[in-house]
Design a protein around this motif. Structure first.
Motif, PDB file in Angstrom:
ATOM      1  N   PHE A  56       0.811  -1.209   0.000  1.00  0.00           N
ATOM      2  CA  PHE A  56       0.000   0.000   0.000  1.00  0.00           C
ATOM      3  C   PHE A  56       0.845   1.259   0.000  1.00  0.00           C
ATOM      4  CE2 PHE A  56      -4.605  -0.954   1.224  1.00  0.00           C
ATOM      5  CZ  PHE A  56      -4.593  -2.164   0.556  1.00  0.00           C
ATOM      6  N   PHE A  57       2.024   1.202   0.606  1.00  0.00           N
ATOM      7  CA  PHE A  57       2.919   2.363   0.668  1.00  0.00           C
ATOM      8  C   PHE A  57       4.216   2.026  -0.066  1.00  0.00           C
ATOM      9  CE2 PHE A  57       0.334   2.746   4.592  1.00  0.00           C
ATOM     10  CZ  PHE A  57      -0.289   3.949   4.307  1.00  0.00           C
ATOM     11  N   ASP A  58       4.120   1.924  -1.391  1.00  0.00           N
ATOM     12  CA  ASP A  58       5.246   1.408  -2.164  1.00  0.00           C
ATOM     13  C   ASP A  58       6.404   2.394  -2.280  1.00  0.00           C
ATOM     14  OD1 ASP A  58       2.679   2.000  -3.798  1.00  0.00           O
ATOM     15  OD2 ASP A  58       4.271   2.725  -5.099  1.00  0.00           O
ATOM     16  N   THR A  59       6.216   3.660  -1.911  1.00  0.00           N
ATOM     17  CA  THR A  59       7.313   4.628  -1.959  1.00  0.00           C
ATOM     18  C   THR A  59       7.954   4.838  -0.589  1.00  0.00           C
ATOM     19  OG1 THR A  59       5.822   6.507  -1.611  1.00  0.00           O
ATOM     20  CG2 THR A  59       6.250   5.841  -3.897  1.00  0.00           C
ATOM     21  N   ALA A  60       7.518   4.092   0.411  1.00  0.00           N
ATOM     22  CA  ALA A  60       8.065   4.255   1.755  1.00  0.00           C
ATOM     23  C   ALA A  60       9.520   3.812   1.802  1.00  0.00           C
ATOM     24  CB  ALA A  60       7.249   3.449   2.764  1.00  0.00           C
ATOM     25  N   GLU A  61      10.285   4.471   2.670  1.00  0.00           N
ATOM     26  CA  GLU A  61      11.639   4.006   2.945  1.00  0.00           C
ATOM     27  C   GLU A  61      11.560   2.829   3.904  1.00  0.00           C
ATOM     28  OE1 GLU A  61      14.785   7.360   3.030  1.00  0.00           O
ATOM     29  OE2 GLU A  61      12.990   8.211   3.980  1.00  0.00           O
ATOM     30  N   ASN A  62      12.655   2.070   3.982  1.00  0.00           N
ATOM     31  CA  ASN A  62      12.632   0.825   4.738  1.00  0.00           C
ATOM     32  C   ASN A  62      13.753   0.756   5.758  1.00  0.00           C
ATOM     33  OD1 ASN A  62      10.581  -1.093   3.142  1.00  0.00           O
ATOM     34  ND2 ASN A  62      11.682   0.176   1.682  1.00  0.00           N
ATOM     35  N   ALA A  63      13.438   0.146   6.892  1.00  0.00           N
ATOM     36  CA  ALA A  63      14.428  -0.111   7.928  1.00  0.00           C
ATOM     37  C   ALA A  63      14.173  -1.505   8.485  1.00  0.00           C
ATOM     38  CB  ALA A  63      14.330   0.931   9.044  1.00  0.00           C
ATOM     39  N   PHE A  64      15.250  -2.117   9.001  1.00  0.00           N
ATOM     40  CA  PHE A  64      15.135  -3.456   9.575  1.00  0.00           C
ATOM     41  C   PHE A  64      15.967  -3.512  10.850  1.00  0.00           C
ATOM     42  CE2 PHE A  64      14.417  -3.853   5.054  1.00  0.00           C
ATOM     43  CZ  PHE A  64      13.252  -4.605   5.005  1.00  0.00           C
ATOM     44  N   ILE A  65      15.426  -4.196  11.845  1.00  0.00           N
ATOM     45  CA  ILE A  65      16.107  -4.312  13.121  1.00  0.00           C
ATOM     46  C   ILE A  65      15.939  -5.730  13.652  1.00  0.00           C
ATOM     47  CG2 ILE A  65      14.082  -3.546  14.452  1.00  0.00           C
ATOM     48  CD1 ILE A  65      16.082  -2.009  16.262  1.00  0.00           C
ATOM     49  N   SER A  66      16.986  -6.246  14.280  1.00  0.00           N
ATOM     50  CA  SER A  66      16.889  -7.571  14.891  1.00  0.00           C
ATOM     51  C   SER A  66      16.716  -7.410  16.392  1.00  0.00           C
ATOM     52  CB  SER A  66      18.145  -8.397  14.601  1.00  0.00           C
ATOM     53  OG  SER A  66      19.261  -7.874  15.299  1.00  0.00           O
ATOM     54  N   ALA A  67      15.801  -8.143  16.944  1.00  0.00           N
ATOM     55  CA  ALA A  67      15.579  -8.125  18.388  1.00  0.00           C
ATOM     56  C   ALA A  67      15.163  -9.528  18.811  1.00  0.00           C
ATOM     57  CB  ALA A  67      14.501  -7.108  18.757  1.00  0.00           C
ATOM     58  N   TYR A  68      15.777 -10.028  19.870  1.00  0.00           N
ATOM     59  CA  TYR A  68      15.422 -11.371  20.315  1.00  0.00           C
ATOM     60  C   TYR A  68      15.490 -11.455  21.836  1.00  0.00           C
ATOM     61  CZ  TYR A  68      20.462 -12.168  20.951  1.00  0.00           C
ATOM     62  OH  TYR A  68      21.767 -12.075  21.362  1.00  0.00           O
ATOM     63  N   ARG A  69      14.775 -12.431  22.352  1.00  0.00           N
ATOM     64  CA  ARG A  69      14.765 -12.660  23.797  1.00  0.00           C
ATOM     65  C   ARG A  69      15.967 -13.501  24.192  1.00  0.00           C
ATOM     66  NH1 ARG A  69       8.604 -14.065  25.762  1.00  0.00           N
ATOM     67  NH2 ARG A  69       7.527 -12.288  24.777  1.00  0.00           N
ATOM     68  N   HIS A  70      16.726 -13.008  25.158  1.00  0.00           N
ATOM     69  CA  HIS A  70      17.870 -13.747  25.698  1.00  0.00           C
ATOM     70  C   HIS A  70      17.548 -14.177  27.121  1.00  0.00           C
ATOM     71  CE1 HIS A  70      21.853 -15.013  26.734  1.00  0.00           C
ATOM     72  NE2 HIS A  70      21.991 -14.065  27.645  1.00  0.00           N
ATOM     73  N   HIS A  71      17.578 -15.495  27.351  1.00  0.00           N
ATOM     74  CA  HIS A  71      17.303 -16.046  28.682  1.00  0.00           C
ATOM     75  C   HIS A  71      18.639 -16.416  29.319  1.00  0.00           C
ATOM     76  CE1 HIS A  71      12.887 -16.514  27.972  1.00  0.00           C
ATOM     77  NE2 HIS A  71      13.295 -16.594  26.712  1.00  0.00           N
ATOM     78  N   PRO A  72      19.227 -15.542  30.129  1.00  0.00           N
ATOM     79  CA  PRO A  72      20.577 -15.777  30.641  1.00  0.00           C
ATOM     80  C   PRO A  72      20.715 -17.009  31.521  1.00  0.00           C
ATOM     81  CG  PRO A  72      19.564 -13.871  31.705  1.00  0.00           C
ATOM     82  CD  PRO A  72      18.669 -14.252  30.578  1.00  0.00           C
ATOM     83  N   ASP A  73      19.655 -17.357  32.252  1.00  0.00           N
ATOM     84  CA  ASP A  73      19.754 -18.523  33.144  1.00  0.00           C
ATOM     85  C   ASP A  73      18.895 -19.690  32.675  1.00  0.00           C
ATOM     86  OD1 ASP A  73      17.264 -17.522  33.629  1.00  0.00           O
ATOM     87  OD2 ASP A  73      17.541 -17.201  35.784  1.00  0.00           O
ATOM     88  N   GLY A  74      18.326 -19.553  31.457  1.00  0.00           N
ATOM     89  CA  GLY A  74      17.504 -20.630  30.918  1.00  0.00           C
ATOM     90  C   GLY A  74      16.102 -20.688  31.468  1.00  0.00           C
ATOM     91  N   GLY A  75      15.736 -19.741  32.342  1.00  0.00           N
ATOM     92  CA  GLY A  75      14.392 -19.729  32.927  1.00  0.00           C
ATOM     93  C   GLY A  75      13.459 -18.805  32.175  1.00  0.00           C
ATOM     94  N   ASP A  76      12.422 -18.364  32.875  1.00  0.00           N
ATOM     95  CA  ASP A  76      11.428 -17.494  32.251  1.00  0.00           C
ATOM     96  C   ASP A  76      11.917 -16.058  32.092  1.00  0.00           C
ATOM     97  OD1 ASP A  76       9.610 -19.537  31.949  1.00  0.00           O
ATOM     98  OD2 ASP A  76       8.554 -19.115  33.841  1.00  0.00           O
ATOM     99  N   ASP A  77      12.803 -15.612  32.973  1.00  0.00           N
ATOM    100  CA  ASP A  77      13.295 -14.251  32.901  1.00  0.00           C
ATOM    101  C   ASP A  77      14.124 -14.046  31.637  1.00  0.00           C
ATOM    102  OD1 ASP A  77      12.103 -13.639  35.304  1.00  0.00           O
ATOM    103  OD2 ASP A  77      13.898 -14.090  36.476  1.00  0.00           O
ATOM    104  N   PHE A  78      13.939 -12.889  31.002  1.00  0.00           N
ATOM    105  CA  PHE A  78      14.679 -12.638  29.771  1.00  0.00           C
ATOM    106  C   PHE A  78      14.951 -11.149  29.618  1.00  0.00           C
ATOM    107  CE2 PHE A  78      10.236 -12.170  28.629  1.00  0.00           C
ATOM    108  CZ  PHE A  78      10.215 -11.060  27.810  1.00  0.00           C
ATOM    109  N   GLU A  79      15.916 -10.852  28.747  1.00  0.00           N
ATOM    110  CA  GLU A  79      16.179  -9.490  28.319  1.00  0.00           C
ATOM    111  C   GLU A  79      16.103  -9.464  26.804  1.00  0.00           C
ATOM    112  OE1 GLU A  79      20.148  -8.279  29.300  1.00  0.00           O
ATOM    113  OE2 GLU A  79      20.994 -10.247  28.883  1.00  0.00           O
TER     114      GLU A  79
END
Length: 217
Positions: A93-116
């Motif tokens: 729909f917005f074929d003239t828009a500029e584009n950006a991409f970012i990577s983001a992922y959950r890191h579980h430092p102790d293997g539990g539910d808590d993450f950053e």
């Protein structure tokens, strides 16, 4: 933040969301990606109604015609990898828009539910004075969008921010409402009530990235 919750309206969006949630249908990854793309198109159409428009004169074979067209500079940023089909729907729909991409992922430092949330890649043009459109299909805790917003600090100050999501959890929506500017618009197809102990949306639909592109290690 201005919330546009389309789960409160009767529309074909409900059919696409049903197919994405249904465990017997969502295994078809091509269909899943297509539904994500179609939802991106519908939400883009709704978002387009809020943009600034300008009058142009277009010549036709039989004369000239004044028409209103959007005049805003858009930068569409997708969070890899789950948002790629959503990104494609917006660009349809917005074929003239500029584009950006970012990577983001959950890191579980102790293997539990808590993450950053770790952000380690951003490719973007300047967003100074432009409309930034952030795409994240699953708005769970809101911490991913928070970190994405921080990553853009060195790329300018946008005129406005729009967030396009498919399913969000109420706690995540409430969280980003405290972080993003007041004139931010959130365009979302469905809102669920809860997060589980691991920070995933209940009932949600599972992992959108895995359903689109296969499981990762």
């Amino acid at each position: 933040m201005i919330l546009h919750d389309f789960s409160k309206e009767n529309s074909v969006l409900n059919q696409f969301i049903l197919e994405m949630r249904d465990v017997s249908i969502q295994k078809d990854s091509m269909r899943f990606r297509k539904n994500v793309e179609r939802i991106g198109e519908i939400l883009s159409f709704e978002m387009s109604k809020t943009l600034n428009f300008k009058t142009v004169v277009v010549p036709t074979p039989l004369g000239n015609k004044e028409m209103l067209i959007p005049e805003n500079d858009l930068v569409v940023c997708s969070i890899l990898r789950a948002a790629l089909p959503l990104h494609n729907g917006i660009l349809n729909f917005f074929d003239t828009a500029e584009n950006a991409f970012i990577s983001a992922y959950r890191h579980h430092p102790d293997g539990g539910d808590d993450f950053e949330v770790i952000v380690n890649y951003l490719a973007s043009p300047s967003i100074e004075g432009k409309i930034l459109v952030l795409t994240d299909p699953m708005l769970a805790t809101g911490r991913t969008l928070e970190n994405v917003l921080k990553a853009f600090n060195s790329h300018g100050t946008p005129k406005q921010i729009n967030i396009i999501s498919i399913i969000g959890a109420k706690p995540g929506i409430e969280y980003i409402e405290k972080i993003f500017p007041e004139n931010t618009h959130l365009w979302i197809a469905a809102v669920d009530d809860e997060l589980n102990s691991s920070g995933y949306i209940i009932p949600g639909l599972g992992d959108a990235g895995d359903l689109s592109f296969g499981q990762k290690l």
